[in-house]
Design an enzyme around this catalytic site. Structure first.
Site, PDB file in Angstrom:
ATOM      1  N   CYS A  80       1.620  -3.397  -4.382  1.00 35.70           N
ATOM      2  CA  CYS A  80       0.608  -3.570  -5.418  1.00 35.70           C
ATOM      3  C   CYS A  80      -0.675  -3.964  -4.685  1.00 35.70           C
ATOM      4  O   CYS A  80      -0.719  -5.014  -4.025  1.00 35.70           O
ATOM      5  CB  CYS A  80       1.068  -4.697  -6.348  1.00 35.70           C
ATOM      6  SG  CYS A  80      -0.126  -5.167  -7.612  1.00 35.70           S
ATOM      7  N   CYS A 217      -4.626   1.859  -6.185  1.00 32.07           N
ATOM      8  CA  CYS A 217      -3.737   1.131  -7.101  1.00 32.07           C
ATOM      9  C   CYS A 217      -2.489   1.981  -7.144  1.00 32.07           C
ATOM     10  O   CYS A 217      -2.576   3.212  -7.328  1.00 32.07           O
ATOM     11  CB  CYS A 217      -4.360   1.029  -8.493  1.00 32.07           C
ATOM     12  SG  CYS A 217      -3.164   0.505  -9.750  1.00 32.07           S
TER      13      CYS A 217
HETATM   14  N1  DGL Z   1      -0.120  -1.266  -9.146  1.00 32.46           N
HETATM   15  C1  DGL Z   1      -1.060  -2.350  -9.114  1.00 32.46           C
HETATM   16  C2  DGL Z   1      -2.031  -2.140  -7.940  1.00 32.46           C
HETATM   17  O1  DGL Z   1      -1.715  -1.423  -7.001  1.00 32.46           O
HETATM   18  C3  DGL Z   1      -1.669  -2.492 -10.480  1.00 32.46           C
HETATM   19  C4  DGL Z   1      -2.176  -3.837 -10.795  1.00 32.46           C
HETATM   20  C5  DGL Z   1      -2.272  -4.179 -12.252  1.00 32.46           C
HETATM   21  O2  DGL Z   1      -1.245  -4.544 -12.828  1.00 32.46           O
HETATM   22  O3  DGL Z   1      -3.391  -4.151 -12.775  1.00 32.46           O
HETATM   23  O4  DGL Z   1      -3.114  -2.700  -7.891  1.00 32.46           O
END
Ligand code: DGL
Length: 313
Positions: A80, A217
């Site tokens: 993440c 993301c």
């Molecule tokens: N998959 C997360 C990232 O790479 C998303 C974060 C979120 O929950 O906003 O930043």
């Protein structure tokens, strides 16, 4: 036919994300490290992390890492960008040595391999020399917290004086992906973000507006087709950027890390009961078991290409 491949670790690798985005990284890890076992944790009950404060993101990430350690993982990947940008350094420098002394456990993020790929230089190479750095213009799509942290700008800026990074926060995108928004609405949403990003780039007569796009993301590769359609609509073919594929570059980087560190991580393994690689990953979610998990399961099935079922942890 499934390859038989020796495991480098005698404990499963924990993979964490705020929700289902880290499954894109898990898919890359499974492909490049077929001998390893994985435990995936999605904090769906608290997603999205993007609009949260830094202290909330830190606390939630720390709790998730603890849960994965309690499942027998001794290495956890923060799959993440938001959690890695906000929480990783403090977890590695302060929390881990205090709560898990003796270097028996590790936490890694996904920013280091991504920045290595963007700048074309190893993380620990002494910065300043710019001869090998490319002069790319790179468009970064990420959550509000990742953009606010300026982690990508800072780390890329330390390694290259010539790369220009243009960042666009996509506030509504993680919830849209988690809720499997209809393709036409997803296209419209992403077209808007792509327009905003391109509006930041100064015009240039002799180059594409952006050389590369980084989906910073881990959820966003799940909407890659919409990102591609947006640039098809906005730019003629010769001007369209290439996409940087974070999942596979992170997987290859972890593979090389394991080659270097497996002995240490295995050295003091307590009597963990794992006897060999488990082919299907264990998928855990913080979402209440009273809530229907079927949409999580089908997104996981689509991403991992195998029948999946999330369990409440
Ligand atoms: N998959 C997360 C990232 O790479 C998303 C974060 C979120 O929950 O906003 O930043």
């Amino acid at each position: 036919m499934k390859q038989s491949c020796p495991s480098l670790l005698n404990s499963p690798i924990g993979v964490f994300d705020s929700g289902s985005g880290g499954l894109t990284i898990l898919a890359g890890l499974q492909k490049h490290l077929p001998g390893e076992s994985f435990v995936y944790l999605g904090d769906h009950a608290n997603a999205p992390y993007g609009p949260r404060t830094n202290s909330e993101i830190y606390a939630l990430t720390q709790r998730a890492v603890e849960k994965l350690f309690s499942q027998g993982c001794r290495l956890v990947i923060l799959a993440c960008n938001t959690a890695a940008a906000i929480a990783l350094r403090k977890l590695q420098q302060d929390w881990l040595p205090e709560h898990y002394p003796g270097q028996t456990h590790s936490i890694l993020g996904i920013l280091v391999p991504t920045i290595e790929a963007v700048t074309g230089r190893p993380w620990l190479e002494t910065p300043v020399v710019t001869a090998r750095a490319s002069s790319d213009r790179i468009g970064l799509f990420a959550t509000e917290a990742t953009v606010r942290s300026r982690s990508y700008d800072t780390e890329v800026g330390k390694r290259s004086e010539t790369i220009r990074l243009y960042s666009q926060a996509c506030a509504e995108l993680v919830p849209a992906i988690e809720q499997s928004l209809r393709a036409d609405r997803m296209d419209r949403l992403i077209l808007g973000y792509a327009r905003e990003l391109l509006a930041q780039v100064p015009p240039s007569s002799n180059s594409r507006p952006l050389d590369k796009v980084l989906l910073g993301c881990t959820h966003y590769p799940l909407a890659l087709a919409s990102f591609k359609r947006a640039f098809e609509e906005l730019l003629p073919e010769a001007d369209r950027p290439d996409f940087i594929c974070q999942p596979s570059l992170c997987a290859l980087s972890l593979k090389s890390y394991l080659d270097r560190h497996a002995a240490r991580l295995n050295h003091t393994a307590p009597n963990e009961s794992l006897t060999g690689p488990v082919t299907t990953p264990l998928l855990l979610t913080s979402l209440d078991s009273a809530i229907d998990h079927s949409s999580l399961d089908s997104l996981a099935e689509q991403t991992l290409g195998t029948s999946c079922s999330f369990r409440r942890v």
